[in-house]
Write a protein that holds these residues in place. Structure first.
Motif, PDB file in Angstrom:
ATOM      1  N   UNK A  62      46.845  59.811  57.007  1.00 35.45           N
ATOM      2  CA  UNK A  62      45.492  60.337  57.196  1.00 35.45           C
ATOM      3  C   UNK A  62      45.450  61.828  56.879  1.00 35.45           C
ATOM      4  N   UNK A  63      46.445  62.565  57.358  1.00 36.19           N
ATOM      5  CA  UNK A  63      46.503  64.002  57.104  1.00 36.19           C
ATOM      6  C   UNK A  63      46.689  64.288  55.612  1.00 36.19           C
ATOM      7  N   UNK A  64      47.571  63.534  54.970  1.00 38.01           N
ATOM      8  CA  UNK A  64      47.772  63.709  53.532  1.00 38.01           C
ATOM      9  C   UNK A  64      46.479  63.446  52.763  1.00 38.01           C
ATOM     10  N   UNK A  65      45.780  62.383  53.130  1.00 40.43           N
ATOM     11  CA  UNK A  65      44.529  62.034  52.441  1.00 40.43           C
ATOM     12  C   UNK A  65      43.512  63.167  52.543  1.00 40.43           C
ATOM     13  N   UNK A  69      46.144  63.942  49.009  1.00 34.71           N
ATOM     14  CA  UNK A  69      47.502  63.476  48.711  1.00 34.71           C
ATOM     15  C   UNK A  69      47.749  62.108  49.336  1.00 34.71           C
ATOM     16  N   UNK A  70      48.852  61.487  48.940  1.00 32.57           N
ATOM     17  CA  UNK A  70      49.332  60.237  49.526  1.00 32.57           C
ATOM     18  C   UNK A  70      50.837  60.379  49.744  1.00 32.57           C
ATOM     19  N   UNK A  71      51.453  59.336  50.276  1.00 32.72           N
ATOM     20  CA  UNK A  71      52.909  59.360  50.445  1.00 32.72           C
ATOM     21  C   UNK A  71      53.633  59.479  49.110  1.00 32.72           C
ATOM     22  N   UNK A 105      53.714  51.914  50.837  1.00 34.90           N
ATOM     23  CA  UNK A 105      54.571  53.016  50.390  1.00 34.90           C
ATOM     24  C   UNK A 105      56.015  52.559  50.263  1.00 34.90           C
ATOM     25  N   UNK A 106      56.503  52.634  49.075  1.00 38.48           N
ATOM     26  CA  UNK A 106      57.909  52.370  48.803  1.00 38.48           C
ATOM     27  C   UNK A 106      58.232  52.953  47.438  1.00 38.48           C
ATOM     28  N   UNK A 107      59.322  53.604  47.264  1.00 43.72           N
ATOM     29  CA  UNK A 107      60.238  54.038  48.310  1.00 43.72           C
ATOM     30  C   UNK A 107      59.697  55.270  49.027  1.00 43.72           C
ATOM     31  N   UNK A 108      60.338  55.597  50.122  1.00 41.87           N
ATOM     32  CA  UNK A 108      59.990  56.799  50.864  1.00 41.87           C
ATOM     33  C   UNK A 108      60.760  57.988  50.308  1.00 41.87           C
TER      34      UNK A 108
END
Length: 135
Positions: A62-65, A69-71, A105-108
């Motif tokens: 949520x913070x990234x969005x 941004x995303x993961x 989300x993969x990979x991290x």
């Protein structure tokens, strides 16, 4: 993408995350440590490490969005876990896997897990912070 994740030869492949991230973007996003609060500030998963890990990752997303941004833009994750012992790893990874499945989300990115004595409030078992890079 501004982030490329790699597992270089000579280092083990962990599976849950990559060993290295290479950032080529120009906009840095620093997300403060996220705990297992919902939008109203109520702790989610009290006493349940896996549930709290999952919620922390959802809050990070949520913070990234909010920063656009995303993961996929994440360069580095750091998790702080209260009273960490290695036997908690499967439970921790279960929470990570649940969040990864929900968020796709993969990979991290590279990640560090640090044991701590306490966090901001006694109900919180884990806190996750992230640094991301955007073009």
């Amino acid at each position: 993408m501004a982030i490329t994740l790699i597992d270089p030869p000579g280092l083990p492949e962990i599976g849950a995350y990559r060993q290295v991230s290479v950032a080529t973007g120009s906009k840095l996003v620093f997300v403060a440590g996220q705990v297992s609060w919902d939008a109203d500030g109520t702790t989610v998963g009290e006493g349940d490490l896996a549930a709290q890990v999952e919620r922390c990752y959802l809050n990070v997303a949520t913070a990234l969005a909010a920063a656009g941004a995303t993961f996929r833009d994440a360069a580095k994750l750091t998790a702080y876990v209260v009273d960490w012992t290695p036997d908690k790893l499967p439970v921790f990874l279960s929470g990570v896997a649940r969040a990864a499945d929900r968020l796709g989300i993969t990979p991290l990115p590279p990640a560090s897990l640090i044991g701590v004595a306490a966090l901001d409030v006694p109900d919180h078992l884990v806190e996750v912070e992230v640094t991301a890079v955007l073009d």
